[in-house]
Design an enzyme around this catalytic site. Structure first.
Site, mmCIF file in Angstrom:
data_model
loop_
_atom_site.group_PDB
_atom_site.id
_atom_site.type_symbol
_atom_site.label_atom_id
_atom_site.label_comp_id
_atom_site.label_asym_id
_atom_site.label_seq_id
_atom_site.Cartn_x
_atom_site.Cartn_y
_atom_site.Cartn_z
ATOM 1 N N ASP A 146 9.314 2.676 1.530
ATOM 2 C CA ASP A 146 8.154 3.379 2.074
ATOM 3 C C ASP A 146 8.063 3.043 3.557
ATOM 4 O O ASP A 146 7.633 1.962 3.939
ATOM 5 C CB ASP A 146 6.901 2.918 1.314
ATOM 6 C CG ASP A 146 5.620 3.557 1.836
ATOM 7 O OD1 ASP A 146 5.639 4.092 2.965
ATOM 8 O OD2 ASP A 146 4.606 3.500 1.123
ATOM 9 N N LYS A 161 2.746 9.610 8.498
ATOM 10 C CA LYS A 161 2.005 9.227 9.703
ATOM 11 C C LYS A 161 2.532 9.798 11.035
ATOM 12 O O LYS A 161 2.005 10.783 11.526
ATOM 13 C CB LYS A 161 1.944 7.706 9.779
ATOM 14 C CG LYS A 161 1.001 7.115 8.701
ATOM 15 C CD LYS A 161 0.816 5.652 8.906
ATOM 16 C CE LYS A 161 -0.027 4.961 7.857
ATOM 17 N NZ LYS A 161 -1.469 5.234 7.933
ATOM 18 N N PHE A 163 0.860 -1.187 0.000
ATOM 19 C CA PHE A 163 0.000 0.000 0.000
ATOM 20 C C PHE A 163 0.895 1.235 0.000
ATOM 21 O O PHE A 163 1.733 1.391 0.891
ATOM 22 C CB PHE A 163 -0.937 0.035 1.216
ATOM 23 C CG PHE A 163 -1.931 1.156 1.128
ATOM 24 C CD1 PHE A 163 -3.110 1.008 0.413
ATOM 25 C CD2 PHE A 163 -1.672 2.388 1.720
ATOM 26 C CE1 PHE A 163 -4.014 2.058 0.281
ATOM 27 C CE2 PHE A 163 -2.574 3.439 1.598
ATOM 28 C CZ PHE A 163 -3.753 3.275 0.885
#
Ligand code: PLP
Length: 395
Positions: free
Chosen positions: A222, A251, A136
């Protein structure tokens, strides 16, 4: 279901109807609109690593909010440089790594920057990016195509061209896909969070690094979900004993303030010149103030050590629950796998809902996996409490 409020129906239906509406949060606790208190073991999906409304971050934001919010990147500000330096030193394991940083507002935008940078660095024609099935990387059109989930692609075809997917952890498949005449970069999560906290086989990431070096292909990691201490080291790539060419984070960076960043080795970063990329909000003072305070506090409390310690306790506790067949992940990013022959098999969503009803916030990234990503400031007693609630729900 929670009581509807005015305007609920005007929100686009990109998320399922909500069960709970939170109105307040402090540390590891959230309070809903009815005043009920919950234990938060999701942290807004690995975001609020310092817990909700951490005083140091709230103070920094409040001070900055009274000084300067925004000026655009047409002008300088006094916070984006220091934040870039702090990130660069974290990437370098305590010493400057020799990179440069682009600030964005989310994980998808940080990855979008990485994808554009790879194209600019490798040159026209050599623009393909290889990523992994199950991954993702975001919801923009390019990061959606990098995301290795064909069912998510389908409604939005045609997607930007230049993406190839291989099985996560399969080096042979990557070797076959990574044609150096066409491929600019490999983009991987060091642990796949949204796939259900999937850890690659030992040695895989180091072998990918070697392959990329041999072929002159960029290795872009990532770390949007894994980064900034959550897996027990500042970055998950440290545990694989390598340094990527590009790292993206978001995040946890602002402890809830929207901010993302793309770090790249200077030689790679220098492929971008003025006008190649940009963002109105990226790197603005208010977001940078939150991120600087967050990193300072994460460093002060030695967040990676906390993640390792409490993560071990959480893992041990979960391993004692009979309905679970496996606990995977690192530090405080754990996936509790429901036993295939148990009463809850493949009903992770229902288990997460039952946990919420019992006062514990978790989620179900896959049909057989409960994800636990508590704040890194979680206490020993709170970990015991979460294990007890989950044990009861699964009992
Ligand atoms: N990359 C990873 C590994 C993620 O887990 C996520 C979000 O879950 C993203 C990228 C996208 O981040 P955002 O939702 O901030 O765009």
């Amino acid at each position: 279901m929670t009581t509807p409020v005015h305007g609920d129906k005007l929100l686009m239906r990109t998320y399922a109807p909500v069960r709970v509406r939170f109105v307040e949060g402090h540390g590891s606790r959230l309070v809903d609109a009815g005043g009920r208190v919950y234990l938060d073991f999701l942290s807004g999906i690995a975001v609020t690593s310092l817990g909700h409304c951490h005083p140091a971050v709230s103070r920094a934001v409040a001070l900055q909010a009274g000084r300067l919010w925004h000026v655009s990147n047409l002008f300088g500000n006094e916070l984006n440089g220091p934040l870039a330096a702090r990130l660069d030193t974290l990437v370098g394991g305590g010493a400057p790594a020799g990179g440069r940083v682009f600030f964005a507002n989310s994980g998808a935008e940080a990855n979008e920057c990485a994808l554009k940078l790879a194209r600019r660095y490798a040159g026209r024609g050599r623009h393909h990016v290889v990523s992994a099935f199950g991954s993702f990387h975001g919801r923009t059109l390019a990061t959606l195509h990098a995301t290795g989930q064909p069912d998510k692609h389908e409604p939005f075809q045609p997607l930007p061209e230049g993406f190839r997917h291989v099985a996560y952890g399969d080096l042979d498949a990557l070797e076959a896909a990574a044609d150096p005449t066409a491929v600019a970069a490999v983009l991987l999560e060091p642990i796949q969070g949204e796939a259900g906290v999937v850890v690659p086989p030992a040695g895989y990431l180091a072998a990918v690094r070697e392959l990329c070096d041999e072929r002159g292909i960029l290795l872009m990691l990532d770390e949007v979900q894994t980064g900034l201490g959550r897996t027990g080291t500042w970055f998950a790539f440290e545990q694989a004993g390598l340094r990527p060419d590009v790292v993206t984070v978001a995040k946890a960076l602002g402890n809830g303030m929207p901010i993302g960043a793309c770090w790249a080795r200077a030689e790679v970063a220098d492929a971008f010149g003025p006008g190649d990329h940009g963002s109105t909000f990226g790197g603005q003072p208010l977001a940078c103030a939150a991120a600087l305070a967050t990193l300072e506090e994460l460093e002060r409390i030695d967040a990676p050590a906390r993640a390792r310690e409490r993560g071990e306790q959480l893992r041990e506790g979960l391993e004692g629950i009979a309905a679970l067949s496996e606990v995977r992940g690192r530090g405080l990013l754990l996936g509790a796998v429901l036993a295939a022959d148990g009463a809850h098999a493949r009903h992770a969503k229902a288990v997460a809902e039952a946990a919420l009803d019992a006062g514990l916030v978790v989620n179900a990234p896959a049909s057989d996996v409960i994800r636990l990503a508590p704040p890194l400031i979680v206490t020993e007693a709170e970990v015991d409490e979460a294990v007890a609630i989950l044990g009861e729900v699964l009992g």
